[in-house]
Structures are given as structure tokens and as C-alpha cells.
Write a protein that holds these residues in place. Structure first.
Motif, short mmCIF file in Angstrom:
data_model
loop_
_atom_site.label_atom_id
_atom_site.label_comp_id
_atom_site.label_asym_id
_atom_site.label_seq_id
_atom_site.Cartn_x
_atom_site.Cartn_y
_atom_site.Cartn_z
N ALA A 126 0.83 -1.21 0.00
CA ALA A 126 0.00 0.00 0.00
C ALA A 126 0.86 1.26 0.00
CB ALA A 126 -0.93 -0.01 1.20
N ALA A 127 1.95 1.25 0.76
CA ALA A 127 2.83 2.41 0.82
C ALA A 127 3.49 2.66 -0.54
CB ALA A 127 3.89 2.21 1.90
N LEU A 128 3.90 1.60 -1.21
CA LEU A 128 4.51 1.77 -2.53
C LEU A 128 3.50 2.31 -3.54
CD1 LEU A 128 6.72 -1.44 -2.78
CD2 LEU A 128 7.48 0.92 -2.41
N ARG A 129 2.24 1.92 -3.41
CA ARG A 129 1.23 2.49 -4.30
C ARG A 129 1.05 3.99 -4.04
NH1 ARG A 129 -1.46 -2.41 -2.98
NH2 ARG A 129 -2.92 -1.34 -1.59
N LYS A 130 1.09 4.37 -2.76
CA LYS A 130 1.00 5.79 -2.43
C LYS A 130 2.20 6.57 -2.97
CE LYS A 130 -2.85 5.96 0.05
NZ LYS A 130 -4.01 6.82 -0.34
N ILE A 131 3.38 5.96 -2.91
CA ILE A 131 4.57 6.61 -3.43
C ILE A 131 4.46 6.77 -4.95
CG2 ILE A 131 7.06 6.30 -3.82
CD1 ILE A 131 7.17 5.04 -1.03
N TRP A 141 -2.85 2.27 -12.22
CA TRP A 141 -1.50 2.78 -12.45
C TRP A 141 -0.61 2.58 -11.24
CZ3 TRP A 141 1.79 6.47 -10.51
CH2 TRP A 141 2.80 6.93 -11.36
N GLU A 142 -1.11 2.96 -10.06
CA GLU A 142 -0.28 2.90 -8.86
C GLU A 142 0.14 1.47 -8.53
OE1 GLU A 142 -3.03 4.71 -9.09
OE2 GLU A 142 -2.43 6.78 -8.64
N ALA A 143 -0.79 0.53 -8.63
CA ALA A 143 -0.47 -0.86 -8.28
C ALA A 143 0.54 -1.45 -9.25
CB ALA A 143 -1.75 -1.70 -8.28
N THR A 172 8.44 -1.41 -10.48
CA THR A 172 9.59 -0.52 -10.30
C THR A 172 10.68 -1.15 -9.44
OG1 THR A 172 8.19 1.41 -10.54
CG2 THR A 172 10.31 1.75 -9.49
N GLU A 173 11.92 -0.91 -9.80
CA GLU A 173 13.06 -1.35 -9.00
C GLU A 173 13.32 -0.29 -7.94
OE1 GLU A 173 15.41 -4.05 -7.65
OE2 GLU A 173 14.45 -4.41 -9.59
N TRP A 174 12.60 -0.39 -6.83
CA TRP A 174 12.64 0.66 -5.80
C TRP A 174 14.01 0.83 -5.18
CZ3 TRP A 174 8.81 3.88 -6.06
CH2 TRP A 174 7.56 3.44 -6.50
N ARG A 175 14.79 -0.25 -5.12
CA ARG A 175 16.13 -0.12 -4.53
C ARG A 175 16.95 0.92 -5.27
NH1 ARG A 175 18.71 -5.91 -4.50
NH2 ARG A 175 17.88 -5.82 -6.62
N ALA A 176 16.81 0.97 -6.59
CA ALA A 176 17.58 1.92 -7.39
C ALA A 176 17.10 3.34 -7.18
CB ALA A 176 17.47 1.55 -8.87
N VAL A 189 8.38 9.69 -0.08
CA VAL A 189 7.96 8.91 1.09
C VAL A 189 7.22 9.81 2.07
CG1 VAL A 189 8.76 7.54 3.05
CG2 VAL A 189 9.84 7.26 0.82
N THR A 190 7.73 11.02 2.27
CA THR A 190 7.07 11.95 3.19
C THR A 190 5.67 12.29 2.72
OG1 THR A 190 9.20 12.89 3.85
CG2 THR A 190 7.23 14.22 4.27
N GLU A 191 5.51 12.53 1.43
CA GLU A 191 4.20 12.86 0.90
C GLU A 191 3.26 11.66 0.98
OE1 GLU A 191 0.94 14.72 -0.86
OE2 GLU A 191 2.71 15.46 0.22
N ALA A 192 3.77 10.47 0.70
CA ALA A 192 2.95 9.27 0.82
C ALA A 192 2.47 9.08 2.26
CB ALA A 192 3.74 8.04 0.35
N PHE A 193 3.37 9.28 3.21
CA PHE A 193 3.01 9.16 4.62
C PHE A 193 1.94 10.18 4.99
CE2 PHE A 193 3.47 10.07 9.14
CZ PHE A 193 3.55 8.79 9.70
N ARG A 194 2.09 11.40 4.49
CA ARG A 194 1.10 12.44 4.80
C ARG A 194 -0.30 12.04 4.33
NH1 ARG A 194 -1.75 16.20 2.63
NH2 ARG A 194 -1.03 15.68 0.54
#
Length: 235
Positions: free
Chosen positions: A37-42, A124-126, A132-136, A147-152
Motif C-alpha cells: 500500500a505504501a509503494l502504491r501511495k509513493i 497505475w499505482e499498483a 519498479t526497481e525501488w532499490r535503485a 515517502v514523506t508525501e505518501a506518509f502524509r
């Protein structure tokens, strides 16, 4: 999306789409529901950043838009109707069209990871969250702000912590969770100090956890290497 299409979407050297699709879906399925869910928000925050960056560039400001631009390009490859959603059945049929050694049942199970509301489509988000290769991207200039905006957006009561009500709304919607363990599992996953909430710092730590390379997952590619000796796909 065409199985025979060449030219993968990349951020630097990181391939976002191509022969690794099946591996990425498998890896995404290993994540807990809160991380998904957090990655979708990001991903959503990245699209907003792309829009604002576009406006800034028109006003003469200099902003690195490589991340959101590449995320948008990744989904555009499969969003044929350009409506922000892709039919799960169409994606399943594409995965079973010959490039990958998958049965329809296996493909549908993989795609269920990105159709969390089970409405028969992938948004789109899912899709971006899974592909996406988030590590990169964690080393990008935009990562902390994303991340801050997703958390908000997840922190509905703006108390700088994701409590039970926030997590319930995020993971189950306003109707609430039928299974209370959904929220409890999220807290077990991320609540490092056991205070019953998830802080921004704890979310950052969660997003960096359980990262595995794609080589641990079978690519199931029929042509071009990476496949296995599985029987021919079920019809």
C-alpha cells in the motif's frame, strides 16, 4: 503491451518492463500489505511530482523528473486505452501469449497481487508499485519527499503516526477490515517500538526491508532464456 516488443523502459540501467515482469510480480507478492500500500501511495506521489515538475520547468526551475517520467512511461506501455487502468484479463492473456511459460491460472494468481480490490482491473499505482526497481530509486533526489508525501496522505488525522484507524482505512477502506489481523499484521510488520502506531521513520525502514534480487525468482521466459521445464500452459 506486446510480448514481442523490444526496448524496455529504464531508469538508468534498471529495466522496468520486459522479461522480468513475472519475477517482479512474484517479488511484489512477498511484500506485506502495508508495504504494498505504501509503494502504491509513493507511485501516486511520483505522478503528482511529475506534474508539478513539468510546471516548474516551464517556469524556468530546474527539477530532476527522471523518476516520475520513467514511472509514467512504464505504465503507458500497458495502458492501451490511456484511462489509468488495465484489464486484468488482458494482462493475463498477454502473459500467456507465448513469451512466458505460465498457465492462465498461474498468471491470474500473479496478477491478483496488483488487483487488491478485485474489480478485474489493475490501476497505475499498483502496476508501478510492482514493476519498479525501488532499490535503485532510494538514492534519487526525490525519494525522501515521495515517502514523506505518501506518509502524509496515509496519516488521515495528521498526528504524525499511522494508528489503527489510519491503517484500517489504508488497507481495508472506510468500510473497515473483516479480518482484524490485517491491521495487526501491518503493525507487526512495521511497528518497531511497539507503541501501536507506525511512524515516518518506521515506514522508511519498512520500505527498505525484505529487498531481494530478481534472480531469486523464476523468470518463466520461454524464448530468450530464464524459463524452466514446466509443462505447456493450460488452455
Amino acid at each position: 503491451m506486446s510480448g514481442s516488443e523490444s526496448g524496455d523502459v529504464r531508469i538508468g540501467s534498471e529495466v522496468l518492463l520486459g522479461d522480468t515482469i513475472v519475477q517482479r510480480l512474484q517479488r511484489y507478492g512477498m511484500y506485506g500489505r502495508l508495504k504494498q500500500a505504501a509503494l502504491r501511495k509513493i507511485a501516486h506521489a511520483a505522478r503528482e511530482l511529475a506534474s508539478s515538475s513539468s510546471s516548474s520547468s516551464r517556469n524556468g526551475a530546474s527539477t530532476n523528473t527522471e523518476l516520475p517520467a520513467a514511472l509514467q512511461a512504464a505504465f503507458s506501455r500497458v495502458d492501451v486505452e490511456k484511462n489509468g487502468r488495465v484489464s486484468r484479463a488482458a494482462l493475463r492473456d498477454e502473459l500467456c501469449s507465448g513469451r512466458f511459460n505460465l498457465s492462465h491460472g498461474e498468471a491470474d494468481q500473479l496478477l491478483s497481487q496488483v488487483d487488491d480490490d478485485e474489480d478485474g482491473s489493475v490501476d497505475w499505482e499498483a502496476w508501478v508499485a510492482a514493476m519498479t526497481e525501488w532499490r535503485a530509486l532510494r538514492d534519487s533526489a526525490e525519494w525522501d519527499s515521495l515517502v514523506t508525501e505518501a506518509f502524509r496522505t496515509m496519516d488521515r488525522d495528521s498526528d504524525a503516526a499511522l494508528g489503527v484507524e489510519d491503517l484500517t482505512a489504508l488497507l481495508c477502506g472506510d468500510e473497515g477490515c473483516i479480518d482484524p489481523d490485517i491491521v495487526e499484521a501491518a503493525l507487526r510488520e512495521a511497528d518497531g517500538d511497539h507503541d501501536g502506531t507506525v511512524s515516518l521513520a518506521e515506514l522508511r525502514k519498512l520500505l527498505g526491508s525484505h529487498e531481494t534480487g530478481l534472480d531469486l525468482f523464476d523468470a518463466r521466459v520461454v524464448f530468450g532464456g530464464g524459463g524452466d521445464d514446466e509443462d505447456e500452459e493450460e488452455k
